[in-house]
Write an enzyme that holds these catalytic residues in place. Structure first.
Site, PDB file in Angstrom:
ATOM      1  N   GLU A  14      39.935  -7.387  46.573  1.00 34.85           N
ATOM      2  CA  GLU A  14      38.884  -7.555  45.566  1.00 34.85           C
ATOM      3  C   GLU A  14      39.107  -6.564  44.425  1.00 34.85           C
ATOM      4  O   GLU A  14      39.619  -5.457  44.635  1.00 34.85           O
ATOM      5  CB  GLU A  14      37.507  -7.297  46.208  1.00 34.85           C
ATOM      6  CG  GLU A  14      36.370  -7.434  45.192  1.00 34.85           C
ATOM      7  CD  GLU A  14      34.978  -7.494  45.812  1.00 34.85           C
ATOM      8  OE1 GLU A  14      34.843  -7.186  47.010  1.00 34.85           O
ATOM      9  OE2 GLU A  14      34.044  -7.852  45.073  1.00 34.85           O
TER      10      GLU A  14
ATOM     11  N   ASN B 126      30.655 -16.712  46.536  1.00 35.76           N
ATOM     12  CA  ASN B 126      30.747 -15.690  47.574  1.00 35.76           C
ATOM     13  C   ASN B 126      29.362 -15.089  47.782  1.00 35.76           C
ATOM     14  O   ASN B 126      28.695 -14.724  46.806  1.00 35.76           O
ATOM     15  CB  ASN B 126      31.705 -14.574  47.123  1.00 35.76           C
ATOM     16  CG  ASN B 126      31.629 -13.350  48.035  1.00 35.76           C
ATOM     17  OD1 ASN B 126      32.200 -13.349  49.117  1.00 35.76           O
ATOM     18  ND2 ASN B 126      30.911 -12.317  47.611  1.00 35.76           N
ATOM     19  N   GLU B 127      28.954 -14.993  49.014  1.00 30.62           N
ATOM     20  CA  GLU B 127      27.647 -14.395  49.342  1.00 30.62           C
ATOM     21  C   GLU B 127      26.587 -14.827  48.328  1.00 30.62           C
ATOM     22  O   GLU B 127      25.893 -14.001  47.735  1.00 30.62           O
ATOM     23  CB  GLU B 127      27.747 -12.859  49.449  1.00 30.62           C
ATOM     24  CG  GLU B 127      28.601 -12.430  50.629  1.00 30.62           C
ATOM     25  CD  GLU B 127      28.483 -10.959  51.018  1.00 30.62           C
ATOM     26  OE1 GLU B 127      27.810 -10.177  50.321  1.00 30.62           O
ATOM     27  OE2 GLU B 127      29.076 -10.587  52.040  1.00 30.62           O
TER      28      GLU B 127
ATOM     29  N   TYR C  53      30.393  -7.328  59.005  1.00 32.62           N
ATOM     30  CA  TYR C  53      30.731  -5.903  58.890  1.00 32.62           C
ATOM     31  C   TYR C  53      30.031  -5.155  60.015  1.00 32.62           C
ATOM     32  O   TYR C  53      28.888  -5.458  60.349  1.00 32.62           O
ATOM     33  CB  TYR C  53      30.264  -5.356  57.538  1.00 32.62           C
ATOM     34  CG  TYR C  53      31.116  -5.829  56.380  1.00 32.62           C
ATOM     35  CD1 TYR C  53      32.388  -5.302  56.178  1.00 32.62           C
ATOM     36  CD2 TYR C  53      30.654  -6.797  55.494  1.00 32.62           C
ATOM     37  CE1 TYR C  53      33.178  -5.730  55.114  1.00 32.62           C
ATOM     38  CE2 TYR C  53      31.439  -7.239  54.432  1.00 32.62           C
ATOM     39  CZ  TYR C  53      32.706  -6.689  54.246  1.00 32.62           C
ATOM     40  OH  TYR C  53      33.488  -7.115  53.205  1.00 32.62           O
TER      41      TYR C  53
ATOM     42  N   GLU D 188      35.475 -12.093  55.429  1.00 32.54           N
ATOM     43  CA  GLU D 188      35.349 -10.632  55.274  1.00 32.54           C
ATOM     44  C   GLU D 188      34.918 -10.089  56.627  1.00 32.54           C
ATOM     45  O   GLU D 188      33.906 -10.545  57.178  1.00 32.54           O
ATOM     46  CB  GLU D 188      34.294 -10.270  54.219  1.00 32.54           C
ATOM     47  CG  GLU D 188      34.719 -10.615  52.809  1.00 32.54           C
ATOM     48  CD  GLU D 188      33.692 -10.195  51.756  1.00 32.54           C
ATOM     49  OE1 GLU D 188      32.957  -9.220  51.965  1.00 32.54           O
ATOM     50  OE2 GLU D 188      33.649 -10.878  50.713  1.00 32.54           O
TER      51      GLU D 188
ATOM     52  N   GLN E   1      39.175  -4.231  53.327  1.00 29.91           N
ATOM     53  CA  GLN E   1      39.995  -4.884  52.331  1.00 29.91           C
ATOM     54  C   GLN E   1      41.419  -4.368  52.455  1.00 29.91           C
ATOM     55  O   GLN E   1      41.647  -3.411  53.176  1.00 29.91           O
ATOM     56  CB  GLN E   1      39.433  -4.620  50.939  1.00 29.91           C
ATOM     57  CG  GLN E   1      38.036  -5.217  50.765  1.00 29.91           C
ATOM     58  CD  GLN E   1      37.557  -5.256  49.305  1.00 29.91           C
ATOM     59  OE1 GLN E   1      38.273  -4.901  48.388  1.00 29.91           O
ATOM     60  NE2 GLN E   1      36.315  -5.698  49.097  1.00 29.91           N
TER      61      GLN E   1
HETATM   62  O1  AHR Z   1      33.885  -6.130  50.652  1.00 27.39           O
HETATM   63  C1  AHR Z   1      32.903  -5.552  49.848  1.00 27.39           C
HETATM   64  C2  AHR Z   1      31.767  -6.510  49.529  1.00 27.39           C
HETATM   65  O2  AHR Z   1      31.103  -6.834  50.705  1.00 27.39           O
HETATM   66  C3  AHR Z   1      32.141  -7.835  48.950  1.00 27.39           C
HETATM   67  O3  AHR Z   1      32.301  -7.803  47.567  1.00 27.39           O
HETATM   68  C4  AHR Z   1      30.981  -8.703  49.313  1.00 27.39           C
HETATM   69  O4  AHR Z   1      31.336 -10.046  49.497  1.00 27.39           O
HETATM   70  C5  AHR Z   1      30.443  -8.059  50.580  1.00 27.39           C
HETATM   71  O5  AHR Z   1      29.080  -7.844  50.490  1.00 27.39           O
END
Ligand code: AHR
Length: 478
Positions: free
Chosen positions: A27, A167-168, A233, A285, A332
C-alpha cells in the site's frame, strides 16, 4: 523432552495450496511503497532480491484505504509531469508525487514474478474511471486509452485478472452501509464485466451482518462476485517485544482463530450460492497489528519470532481451508505492520516472518492432507499445542511443517512414513520468542539445519520450545 506423534492421513485432502494463498500487500502507506519498495526512481535491488527469494506469487496494490482515493491517471506518463497531490491513508497525509504508478508497479511484478491484484477506487472514483483503468491495462484493441498505454511503454496488454472493487467500504472506503455498497458494487461489476468478461472481481466483505446483507442484496447477481474480501488483524496481545506469557499465547490463539473466520465466511458464501467454493474467500489483509504501529510510527513495528510463529499458525489454517480460501495477502510487504522485509536507508534485512514464509514456500502447489499431532502433555494453554501441516506433491514429495508453540517445553516428534528420504530439513527458533532481526543484527533469527533420525520407516526430530521446522521428504528410491 515430551514425545509427540505426528500422524498423516493422505485420504483426507483439504485441497491444493494455491500460490495465491502466499500473497502480499503493498500500500502507499508510510514506508511500504515510497522509501521501502521504491526509491523515487527504481526498485532497490536488495529489497527486490529478498522478495524474489521469498517468493511473492501475488501482490495487491495500491491499497488498502489508499485505493479509495487513488486516481490511476495521475500515475502514468512521464514522471516529471505527474501531479503532486495530497496522499492519504489511515490518517497519514503525505505529498504523493505519483512516481510509482501502474507501469512501475507492473515492472515490480515482473521483477518479482508476482501476479498483480489491483484495488479500484470506490470512494472518490466512478465506474467509468475503473473501467478505463481496466481498458488501459488489458485491452488489445486500438483505442485512445490503449494507445496511451503503448505510448507509455507497454505495447502488450498487462493482462491483470484480479480487481478489487473498493476496500473496507464499510469504513475508510466511504462508510457505506451494506445495502448501498452492494448496489454500487453491482453497478461497478456489471460495467467492468462489459469491458472484460473474464475479470476476477473481489467484493468488499466485513462481519457477518454486512456479509449477509451484501449477499442478499446482490441476490440473483452473485455471479458478479469471484472473491469475497475479508480482513483479519490480530491485536490486543501486548507490545511487540515486551509481552508476557499470557500475551504470547494470546497472539497464537488469535492467529489460530483466522481459520474459523475464513471457514465461517465460506459457509455464508456456500449458503448463498448453494456451492462450496464457488465464490472464494479473499483474506486480502491479515497479520499482527501491534500497539507500536500507529500513525506516529507510520505503522511500523518490530517483528519478532512470536509474530513469525503466529504467521505459521495462520498458514496452517490456510492450508486446511484451501478448498474455500482463494487468496490471501499478508499486510504489508515492506516496513509496514507484519513486514517480511524491513529497511533503513539503503540497508534491508528480513524479519522472522520472512523466514516462516520461506520455510513454507515448498508447500505451494501441493495437496494439503490431514496432519494430526498426538500430544499428551498438560498444556498451559490450548494455544501451546504442537501443530502440523503437510502437503503431498506430484513429484512424490511430502512437505511437513511442525510448530511447537509451547513457550518452555521441547518436543520429540516421530512420524511413521514411506517418505523417509530427507531432502531438506530446517528449524527456526531463537533464545526467546522476543528475538528479532535489526539493521545491526540482521541474522539474529534465522533457520538452521534440523537433524532428523531415520530408522525402520520412522523419522524423529527434536523441536525446541517456540520453534517450527519444515521437512521436505521424498519416498525412498525417488
Ligand atoms: O493495512 C493497513 C490498513 O488496514 C489498510 O489500508 C486498510 O485496508 C486496513 O484498515
Amino acid at each position: 523432552m515430551k514425545p509427540v506423534t505426528l500422524r498423516l492421513n493422505p485420504a483426507l485432502q483439504y485441497g491444493t495450496v494455491q500460490p495465491r494463498l502466499y500473497g502480499h500487500f503493498a500500500e502507499h502507506l508510510g514506508r511500504c511503497c515510497y522509501d521501502g519498495l521504491w526509491d523515487g526512481h527504481s526498485f532497490p535491488g536488495g529489497v527486490v532480491q529478498l522478495l524474489r527469494e521469498l517468493p511473492v506469487p501475488l501482490l495487491r496494490w495500491p491499497g488498502g484505504c489508499y485505493a479509495d482515493r487513488y486516481h490511476w491517471k495521475d500515475g502514468i506518463g512521464p514522471r516529471s509531469s505527474r501531479p503532486r497531490r495530497l496522499g492519504m491513508s489511515c490518517g497519514l497525509q503525505v505529498v504523493e508525487d505519483h512516481s510509482l504508478g501502474t507501469h512501475e508497479f507492473m515492472q515490480l511484478c515482473r521483477l518479482l514474478q508476482a501476479e498483480p491484484y489491483f484495488a479500484g477506487n470506490m470512494g472518490t472514483g466512478s465506474p467509468q474511471e475503473m473501467c478505463d483503468w481496466v481498458e488501459y491495462c488489458n485491452s488489445p484493441l486500438d483505442t485512445n486509452l490503449t494507445n496511451l498505454r503503448r505510448k507509455n511503454g507497454a505495447p502488450e496488454p498487462f493482462g491483470i485478472r484480479l480487481w478489487g472493487v473498493g476496500n473496507e467500504n464499510w469504513g475508510c472506503g466511504g462508510n457505506y452501509d451494506a445495502h448501498s455498497y452492494a448496489l454500487e458494487y453491482r453497478r461497478y461489476a456489471t460495467m467492468l464485466r462489459h469491458v472484460e468478461p473474464a475479470l476476477e472481481l473481489v467484493v468488499c466483505g466485513f462481519d457477518e451482518p454486512w456479509n449477509k446483507k451484501v449477499l442478499e442484496t446482490l441476490g440473483r447477481h452473485l455471479d458478479l462476485i469471484n472473491h469475497f474480501s475479508i480482513h483479519h488483524y490480530w491485536g490486543g496481545c501486548g507490545p511487540a517485544t515486551g509481552f508476557n506469557e499470557a500475551q504470547y499465547y494470546g497472539l497464537l490463539r488469535a492467529a489460530a482463530s483466522t481459520e474459523e473466520f475464513v471457514a465461517s465466511t465460506a459457509r455464508l458464501l456456500e449458503q448463498a450460492t448453494g456451492e462450496k467454493g464457488k465464490i472464494g474467500v479473499a483474506l486480502d489483509e491479515w497479520g499482527v497489528w501491534h500497539p507500536e504501529a500507529t500513525t506516529g510510527s507510520k505503522y511500523e513495528q518490530p517483528g519478532t519470532l512470536r509474530d513469525a510463529l503466529a504467521a505459521a499458525v495462520a498458514l496452517r489454517g490456510f492450508h486446511r481451508q484451501s478448498a474455500v480460501l482463494s487468496l490471501a495477502n499478508l499486510a504489508q510487504i515492506v516496513n509496514v505492520l507484519q513486514a517480511p522485509v524491513q529497511t533503513t536507508g539503503a540497508t534491508c534485512w528480513v524479519t522472522p516472518t520472512w523466514h516462516v514464509f520461506h520455510l513454507h514456500a515448498p508447500h505451494m502447489g501441493g495437496v494439503a492432507v490431514e496432519a494430526e499431532v498426538v500430544d499428551e502433555d498438560n498444556l498451559p494453554d490450548p494455544a501451546a499445542a504442537t501443530l502440523a501441516t503437510a502437503t503431498q506433491h506430484q513429484d512424490s514429495k511430502l512437505v511437513v511443517t511442525v510448530i511447537n508453540s509451547h513457550l518452555e517445553a521441547a518436543r520429540q516428534v516421530t512420524l511413521a512414513t514411506e517418505f523417509t528420504r530427507v531432502q531438506r530439513a530446517r528449524l527456526l527458533t531463537a533464545a526467546t520468542p522476543r528475538e528479532q532481526n535489526t539493521a545491526l543484527q540482521p541474522e539474529n533469527v534465522k533457520p538452521v539445519e534440523l537433524e532428523v533420525a531415520v530408522r525402520d520407516g520412522q523419522l524423529s526430530w527434536a523441536l525446541p520450545p517456540h520453534s517450527l521446522a519444515t521437512l521436505e521428504l521424498a519416498a525412498n528410491g525417488k
